[in-house]
Motif scaffolding. Structure first.
Motif, PDB file in Angstrom:
ATOM      1  N   PRO D 101     -32.162   3.870  12.026  1.00 37.60           N
ATOM      2  CA  PRO D 101     -31.385   3.979  13.265  1.00 37.60           C
ATOM      3  C   PRO D 101     -30.387   5.132  13.205  1.00 37.60           C
ATOM      4  N   ARG D 102     -30.288   5.871  14.286  1.00 37.57           N
ATOM      5  CA  ARG D 102     -29.316   6.954  14.380  1.00 37.57           C
ATOM      6  C   ARG D 102     -27.925   6.355  14.607  1.00 37.57           C
ATOM      7  N   PRO D 103     -26.926   6.814  13.857  1.00 37.69           N
ATOM      8  CA  PRO D 103     -25.577   6.250  14.000  1.00 37.69           C
ATOM      9  C   PRO D 103     -25.071   6.315  15.439  1.00 37.69           C
ATOM     10  N   SER D 104     -24.478   5.221  15.878  1.00 39.44           N
ATOM     11  CA  SER D 104     -23.886   5.082  17.216  1.00 39.44           C
ATOM     12  C   SER D 104     -24.883   5.251  18.365  1.00 39.44           C
ATOM     13  N   HIS D 105     -26.171   5.196  18.056  1.00 41.06           N
ATOM     14  CA  HIS D 105     -27.222   5.082  19.067  1.00 41.06           C
ATOM     15  C   HIS D 105     -27.641   3.613  19.179  1.00 41.06           C
ATOM     16  N   GLY D 106     -28.346   3.253  20.234  1.00 43.88           N
ATOM     17  CA  GLY D 106     -28.792   1.885  20.404  1.00 43.88           C
ATOM     18  C   GLY D 106     -29.963   1.466  19.515  1.00 43.88           C
ATOM     19  N   PHE D 108     -30.670   0.589  16.514  1.00 40.15           N
ATOM     20  CA  PHE D 108     -30.625  -0.580  15.645  1.00 40.15           C
ATOM     21  C   PHE D 108     -30.790  -1.863  16.458  1.00 40.15           C
ATOM     22  N   GLY D 109     -30.125  -1.918  17.616  1.00 34.23           N
ATOM     23  CA  GLY D 109     -30.259  -3.077  18.495  1.00 34.23           C
ATOM     24  C   GLY D 109     -31.695  -3.264  18.963  1.00 34.23           C
ATOM     25  N   TRP D 110     -32.311  -2.191  19.424  1.00 32.49           N
ATOM     26  CA  TRP D 110     -33.707  -2.261  19.876  1.00 32.49           C
ATOM     27  C   TRP D 110     -34.615  -2.763  18.767  1.00 32.49           C
ATOM     28  N   GLY D 240     -24.825   4.332  29.336  1.00 32.21           N
ATOM     29  CA  GLY D 240     -24.775   4.638  27.896  1.00 32.21           C
ATOM     30  C   GLY D 240     -23.627   5.590  27.629  1.00 32.21           C
ATOM     31  N   ALA D 241     -22.935   5.434  26.487  1.00 37.41           N
ATOM     32  CA  ALA D 241     -21.865   6.326  26.061  1.00 37.41           C
ATOM     33  C   ALA D 241     -20.505   5.990  26.657  1.00 37.41           C
ATOM     34  N   LYS D 299     -18.102   8.781  25.388  1.00 41.19           N
ATOM     35  CA  LYS D 299     -18.006   9.172  23.981  1.00 41.19           C
ATOM     36  C   LYS D 299     -18.805  10.457  23.724  1.00 41.19           C
ATOM     37  N   THR D 301     -21.694  12.722  22.453  1.00 39.28           N
ATOM     38  CA  THR D 301     -23.103  12.417  22.212  1.00 39.28           C
ATOM     39  C   THR D 301     -23.286  12.051  20.741  1.00 39.28           C
ATOM     40  N   PRO D 302     -23.877  10.903  20.462  1.00 37.83           N
ATOM     41  CA  PRO D 302     -24.033  10.535  19.048  1.00 37.83           C
ATOM     42  C   PRO D 302     -25.064  11.388  18.312  1.00 37.83           C
ATOM     43  N   ILE D 304     -26.045  14.352  16.678  1.00 31.21           N
ATOM     44  CA  ILE D 304     -25.485  15.595  16.159  1.00 31.21           C
ATOM     45  C   ILE D 304     -26.362  16.049  15.004  1.00 31.21           C
TER      46      ILE D 304
END
Lengths: 364, 364, 364, 364
Positions: D101-106, D108-110, D240-241, D299, D301-302, D304
């Motif tokens: 999962p990409r940090p601070s992206h959704g 992990f939840g998905w 989102g964000a 926020k 954009t996660p 980067i």
């Protein structure tokens, strides 16, 4: 569990037969409707048991109290809460039903689904819970009356005794003149006799209740999934003991031809009408301005004093059961006020949803 | 207008007969259900016209495309969109229906309620719109199959021809063997003859369709306002042409006694069962584990080529109308897939709502 | 009006400040949760006025009665109705507010939208109506505790006095030790002084309340329109006086870089965690298992005794107004129990919706 | 999953970044609104990437097709379906994100909630999914325009660069004159520089977007649980964000006194107005006729390109991740059309719900 019905005119019902109280919150009634507890009491008195030869001799006062929603004699747009506190509710021992479901009653579902079932007097599965429907229906009827809409339910069949067709005005008048709430007074007498015979026999009998709503404008209901006929069928089928719902000709359509039963149009007094009303006021899910006619099949009360087979679900063994007590040998007469109320709730909801009644303020 | 049904397993239907496309979005199907467009196409083919003597000779390919919701052959929890693009839809001039509602069709409601009515081929009031129901139902059926639940609809009456009772397995097998989708093959022949006679006569005929669902666990449905029988009644009554819905014995209960039809319990193979299934699998709004049995009354197709009376609503004058075209003389055979689909949608929704199917992931 | 929140765990609130009663129906709580009126009373006592130097000196007993939903000390799956009967509610004459809306109060909206406004004590616009939220929240908290979830709200700013960061355990302990419900005891003293100074001055002051929920599993909330952060934002913004809602870093994100605030993952004790919790426990609308942190901006109580400009809406003329009476100079301490309750309601609802808590029976 | 928002004006969104299509069904738009695909395309073009220095250089055509709901150039009351078919969507290999999962992206939840995650381009968690919001918003805006309501979103802060206050007309004009969509042209230049510096640095930056709606009548929103501020907060937080939402003064209220910020009333041109608009047009959950003002914290954009810590959830081990690709270094400029659309959807819904717009036919 979900105990709410309606989208804009919404009833949330609560309480059980032998708990502290039964009642309902009505949310979405616009402000400025004149409303008093008498308006509700009058309807509750129609379902009150112990008032005639053909219902249970149980006495229940069923006095409603309004806890919220009225300011200076009118609704103020806030939720209306009506409550009936239960009285003398611990008159009897129901413990034999704790693990033994009564045939064709909801008990088994309650036991297996919720696992903590208030079996006293049928708990929230009791017919007493329709007090909530009637409280909601009383407000709905009052609201509909501001638009001249009237609803009446009457018994058209008990066992094999069928009533003949009567006019709307005859129905309104005659149902008050006999305990069966049947408009055909001769049939009413035969129905009464039949019910009393079943009562003596420890048995029960079914019947059919018809509901007619007049002066409903054309254009209520939406043509695909929120059809008025669908919403009516749901709320009527949700009444305990109902096993069938018809609109207009209902099951009679099965052996008819299109040319026999299509409702042809004509202009009358500058309004579009239909020559016949085989559709029962609803075509394509929407009202056409003709009277809305529905019928429900009401099963015989499942509580009978004859010996029946059941099971003990905690021991998982077969068991015999006899249901003593004071039950209605035929529930149809008391169902009439519930089908009237249910119909009124659906119509009030759709009158607001379709823009015929303002959602917040009758004086807007 | 509201074009959505279901709470957790939710169908949003869109499109019209002669517009660009018809279809449905299915929201709330859990992830990890194997699903392909063939699963949906197979069901759509059952409602496709032009495939037998008893349906309209119109040819429609009705090929479904899935636009979203599948990843690597399985649902991924996101909304599933199925679309059928319309083809050859401008084959005919419908302008004579612009202001002249066809008797017992929804036209008049559409005209008066929305004021901008796509009258071509019945617009969104067309039976073609049930493609959305069938897309939703196909997904629901696949989901229910993971829990061994099967649903079948069959024709039990056309006009005065009635089928005799058959077993679930016979029904499944026999309906594929005749164009009427009736399990009693002898009755099926008579039904076919009757339909063809009506067709020659420019008329139409009604009937009754029964739906049976097996292996549904006990405890679906909620006992007051979200009863399973109420939700089934609604979705079935929402099918165009349906004028009545029954569960179990249905209207037969009216002249029965409690002692005759109560479903007594017994223990069989360590499970609670009922000796009879007069309740049709639902008591007190909840399933009891027995087969769910419903019947719907389907009116004769209102489109007939005989001359009928109607009105011109723009000129407000009476007018005669003849509906030429290729109509189904009896809609019952094609309704079967719609009642199957509708039943599947309600059951899938309640399986999730009652906790039998996980709301987001079948593998949880 | 709609007075309901939640989908599966659903609160319907009713009543007004000076009517007969205020309360709530909680529908959708599964059966077999131990629950007593003490569980609710304990929470109601936290919002009760008249208990400290910084709240209104009005005394209100606020005793809750449960009318339905409990059988043998446990919920039985049926709706839970909690009612607080109002007492001594006609202590004062409010008629000067009948046509004159108080600045920054809801009065003007009530008057113009509903047209029959119970202006006594603010009617249903009164803070007293949050009794319904707290009744619902008390049940939600008890339900969440079965899954070890705990929620606490504390005051982090009053005027320009800000509290320093504290641990969850310190917060739980310290807020009970001062009337401001601030965990930083030194800041708490300054806050108390500031509030008392405003009180003497006939004025009021705003603040910020933070809510933390721990032990919430990963996977609550849905990623598009029913995101947990969206549902939290809604219920928190619905609290009267709230003008802003933040999750995690909130408005601080505006001048940060991705590299500064992205929450990087790591494995810890065989579980996926994040090194930081700048997201406040919710990413992409779903929980990630970290504590859920929200903050709300609470405006100064609009009821102040200083002279203000208003209008008489019946005469349509300008008018001066002075609001005498016993008002909270700062509402933040009493808001804490409402934000705790609101958070609990949303979490309980999503725990059921996401399949973590069984919808009908905790023992299933 | 639930992908629907609104009660009467209802959007059902579908599709994913690299699937066949993304789109939305709009249900509940009344008939007789003039609508073409250009009305929608115009709005979609505002969110299209690749059009300026400060957005991602990815090119996406994003052409909308309307599949249903329009008859003779006007809505006909039936559901409006807008679809954008994805093109060139398989330009890149995303398999490294399958289990990481990409940090601070959704992500992990998905992954953890649904278990079958389309990780290509972020799947349905991608910003591309807001195409559905914008399609819905375009219809909502057109509908609101029939009542003279206008909505505009503009960037008021990026990093530490803040715009000064501007008038509604200046905002409308100036945001079209710079790629940042900031009305203060001098600040806009500094913002652009800041964003480009972050881009060079492989980093990203956050900001604040303000939305203003004018000419909204008084009386939208309901005072308890369906407050307009609550519904706005929900839909804005669902973008989102977004990590914070404010109405009116927002978090500034915390250190203010009632006497400083109460909005006093006055009569002006025979209408009730407030001298100030610190409440942002909403008091007590209802509009007061003043402009509605909200602000959201967006926020950075996660995504980067700097190296970050993550985990492999299938192997349950720590792992480093670098996100290459063409990402927006600041999402604020493109968020403006989404916040405009979201605000429009909520207002359109409440305009119908409150009886200001007829639910089925604009010409009624």
């Amino acid at each position: 569990m979900s105990n709410k019905i309606g989208e804009k005119f919404q009833i949330t019902s609560f309480g059980s037969s032998h708990g502290t109280a039964v009642g309902a919150v009505i949310d979405g009634c616009p402000a400025n409707l004149e409303l008093s507890s008498e308006d509700i009491q009058k309807e509750l008195d129609k379902r009150k048991p112990g008032t005639s030869s053909v219902t249970t001799p149980r006495k229940e006062a069923d006095e409603v109290q309004i806890l919220s929603g009225i300011f200076e004699g009118k609704t103020d747009g806030t939720p209306i809460t009506g409550v009936v506190f239960n009285k003398n509710q611990h008159s009897k021992d129901y413990s034999m039903f704790k693990d033994t479901p009564r045939p064709s009653h909801g008990d088994f579902g309650w036991m297996s689904k919720y696992g903590n079932y208030d079996y006293n007097g049928g708990g929230r599965g009791s017919g007493r819970v329709t007090i909530g429907h009637v409280i909601g229906g009383a407000v709905a009827k009052k609201l509909l009356k501001t638009h001249n809409i009237e609803i009446v339910s009457h018994v058209v069949q008990i066992g094999d005794v069928k009533a003949r067709k009567m006019s709307f005005d005859e129905i309104k008048e005659n149902i008050e003149r006999n305990p069966v709430r049947c408009a055909d007074l001769k049939a009413a007498e035969e129905m009464e006799e039949l019910i009393l015979a079943k009562k003596v026999d420890g048995d029960s009998v079914g019947g059919i209740v018809e509901t007619i709503a007049v002066n409903v404008p054309a254009g209520l209901g939406e043509p695909v999934f929120e059809r008025l006929d669908g919403d009516l069928a749901r709320i009527l089928m949700n009444i305990g003991a109902v096993k069938g719902v018809e609109i207009g000709l209902g099951f009679e359509v099965a052996d008819k031809s299109g040319s026999e039963i299509n409702d042809e149009y004509l202009i009358e007094n500058d309004k579009v009408k239909t020559k016949t009303n085989n559709s029962g006021g609803i075509i394509g899910g929407m009202t056409n301005g003709m009277p809305i006619v529905s019928r429900i099949a009401v099963k015989p009360t499942p509580s009978i004093s004859k010996c029946q087979s059941s099971v003990d679900i905690s021991k998982m063994e077969n068991k015999k059961i006899e249901i003593k007590g004071r039950h209605d040998p035929c529930i149809c007469p008391r169902v009439t006020v519930v089908s009237e109320s249910s119909t009124a709730i659906v119509l009030a909801d759709h009158m607001i949803r379709s823009g015929f009644i303002h959602p917040s303020n009758l004086e807007s």
